[in-house]
Design a protein around this motif. Structure first.
Motif, PDB file in Angstrom:
ATOM      1  N   SER A 148      49.981  28.919  26.084  1.00  0.00           N
ATOM      2  CA  SER A 148      51.426  28.835  26.297  1.00  0.00           C
ATOM      3  C   SER A 148      52.175  29.149  25.004  1.00  0.00           C
ATOM      4  O   SER A 148      53.336  29.566  25.042  1.00  0.00           O
ATOM      5  CB  SER A 148      51.807  27.433  26.801  1.00  0.00           C
ATOM      6  OG  SER A 148      51.298  26.428  25.947  1.00  0.00           O
ATOM      7  N   LYS A 257      55.711  23.595  29.331  1.00  0.00           N
ATOM      8  CA  LYS A 257      55.098  23.750  28.009  1.00  0.00           C
ATOM      9  C   LYS A 257      55.792  24.851  27.214  1.00  0.00           C
ATOM     10  O   LYS A 257      56.066  24.699  26.023  1.00  0.00           O
ATOM     11  CB  LYS A 257      53.609  24.072  28.159  1.00  0.00           C
ATOM     12  CG  LYS A 257      52.754  22.915  28.625  1.00  0.00           C
ATOM     13  CD  LYS A 257      51.292  23.342  28.736  1.00  0.00           C
ATOM     14  CE  LYS A 257      50.409  22.183  29.201  1.00  0.00           C
ATOM     15  NZ  LYS A 257      48.991  22.613  29.353  1.00  0.00           N
ATOM     16  N   GLU A 260      59.116  23.722  25.892  1.00  0.00           N
ATOM     17  CA  GLU A 260      58.954  22.827  24.737  1.00  0.00           C
ATOM     18  C   GLU A 260      58.717  23.628  23.460  1.00  0.00           C
ATOM     19  O   GLU A 260      59.302  23.336  22.406  1.00  0.00           O
ATOM     20  CB  GLU A 260      57.776  21.885  24.993  1.00  0.00           C
ATOM     21  CG  GLU A 260      57.532  20.891  23.872  1.00  0.00           C
ATOM     22  CD  GLU A 260      56.331  20.002  24.134  1.00  0.00           C
ATOM     23  OE1 GLU A 260      55.869  19.347  23.179  1.00  0.00           O
ATOM     24  OE2 GLU A 260      55.841  19.981  25.284  1.00  0.00           O
TER      25      GLU A 260
END
Length: 417
Positions: A148, A257, A260
């Motif tokens: 990610s 993810k 973030e």
């Protein structure tokens, strides 16, 4: 009368050859200089992120871009034949070409491979759509990194490229290919129905999509997907309450993810989640994204994860890429008046025939200093004023007139915009 007709025909001779085919155009003068600058700025960002240049052919075998690869339809390709009667096409998409190269030249490599390119794509769109059929792209592809972190880096890099070129107001819409696939899977609709719905959503015909889904007995999550655009947290919660499909839930987790990590890059203000996002290319398997700005309906940049494409060429490798569409970016920068009013630059060194040797020496001296100088021998019948008018039309910054061995007159060119 015959003389007038003959003169008209003579003047018109060859005029039909001055026009370009539909979907392509000439780029020259200041616009061309700006385009070269924009390409250079985007390429610089990709290089600073560790991507190495690669160049693939403008045409390849048809099978590289066949429907099975998940690229454009056959009717949208420019096709022709070689001497061996093999079907060749002008590339409609750069990604399959680079995937082929990775499978060929990096067959045994298992660590990340970072490649970037500058090139043109050719798509045979219907003339009534008014779209360019020859498009310039600068892009990047990363292989053997399925994290990610790389998803987020590619999105953040796209933001950085657009900002580097001077664009101030734009938005990246981010989605996930498995959201649609998972919801369709859960709904249990047929492949043909799924394809029809997909085409409606890709074309942004959301009213048609809602009407189509309304006729089917499917879950609310699929019925509402065209409207799922906005903040990630709210969209995730909405979908989670309406589905238990594992494919969808994993896609949602991946997007969380990525969001973030994008926060660490400080670019969340430029990112919006669009759960209805789909691409015309069906080879995408994960995170997908597109960049838009006001006053321009076409995407400035596209990208996404395509973990299965390289395997079609005989090598298993995860992959993600981005492409900055230079033509659309140029259009946006122009419409938003973000280009500075500058000349093409450089200067003209004007000299009489008698001072040719001195002029060559002076031009070489200027060029060693980094100045762009074109030499122009003065015709005795033309005045300096005529050359000044020419310099203005040529969009240069100065005219340097070598009048005598030790006498140089410099004119600053004004009035260029």
């Amino acid at each position: 009368m015959n003389q007038i007709r003959d003169e008209f025909q003579e003047n018109m001779e060859g005029q039909e050859l001055l026009h370009t085919p539909g979907g392509v155009r000439d780029v020259y003068g200041r616009e061309c200089a700006r385009k070269m600058h924009v390409k250079k700025e985007v390429h610089h960002i990709l290089k600073t992120h560790g991507f190495q240049d690669i160049e693939t052919p403008a045409f390849e075998y048809f099978d590289i871009f066949s429907k099975e690869r998940g690229t454009v339809q056959s009717r949208e390709m420019f096709k022709f034949f070689d001497r061996g009667n093999n079907t060749l096409v002008l590339r409609p998409d750069v990604t399959p070409s680079i995937a082929r190269c990775v499978a060929k030249y990096w067959r045994d490599e298992t660590m990340p491979i970072r490649l970037c390119y500058t090139g043109k794509t050719f798509v045979n769109t219907p003339p009534y759509k008014g779209k360019l059929q020859e498009v310039t792209q600068v892009g990047a592809e990363c292989f053997h990194d399925d994290t990610s972190d790389t998803d987020a880096e590619m999105i953040a890099m796209t933001v950085e490229c657009l900002k580097q070129c001077g664009l101030k107001e734009f938005q990246l819409e981010v989605g996930h290919a498995d959201l649609f696939r998972g919801l369709v899977e859960e709904a249990g609709i047929s492949q043909s129905e799924a394809q029809e719905l997909r085409e409606l959503i890709v074309s942004k015909n959301f009213f048609g999509a809602q009407e189509f889904v309304g006729r089917l007995e499917v879950a609310d999550s699929l019925k509402e997907i065209p409207e799922l655009l906005g903040a990630l947290t709210e969209c995730v919660q909405f979908v989670k309450e309406r589905t238990k499909n594992e494919r969808v839930l994993q896609a949602l987790e991946r997007l969380q993810k990525v969001e973030e990590i994008l926060g660490c890059y400080g670019c969340l203000d430029y990112v919006t989640v669009d759960f209805s996002m789909l691409s015309q290319y069906s080879y995408y398997t994960g995170v997908i994204f597109r960049a838009y700005t006001y006053g321009n309906g076409e995407a400035l940049a596209t990208g996404g994860r395509y973990d299965g494409l390289v395997q079609q060429f005989g090598k298993k490798a995860s992959a993600i890429g981005l492409a900055i569409v230079i033509d659309q970016l140029m259009l946006a920068l122009t419409r938003q008046n973000l280009f500075e009013d500058t000349t093409l630059g450089g200067g003209i060194l004007l000299y009489p025939q008698s001072l040719r040797k001195e002029a060559i020496g002076l031009a070489q001296k200027y060029r060693k200093e980094g100045r762009c100088i074109q030499m122009l021998r003065k015709a005795s019948a033309k005045s300096v004023e005529e050359y000044l008018e020419y310099a203005k039309r040529a969009d240069v910054e100065e005219l340097i007139y070598l009048e005598a061995v030790n006498k140089v007159e410099t004119y600053t060119i004004k009035g260029n915009k």
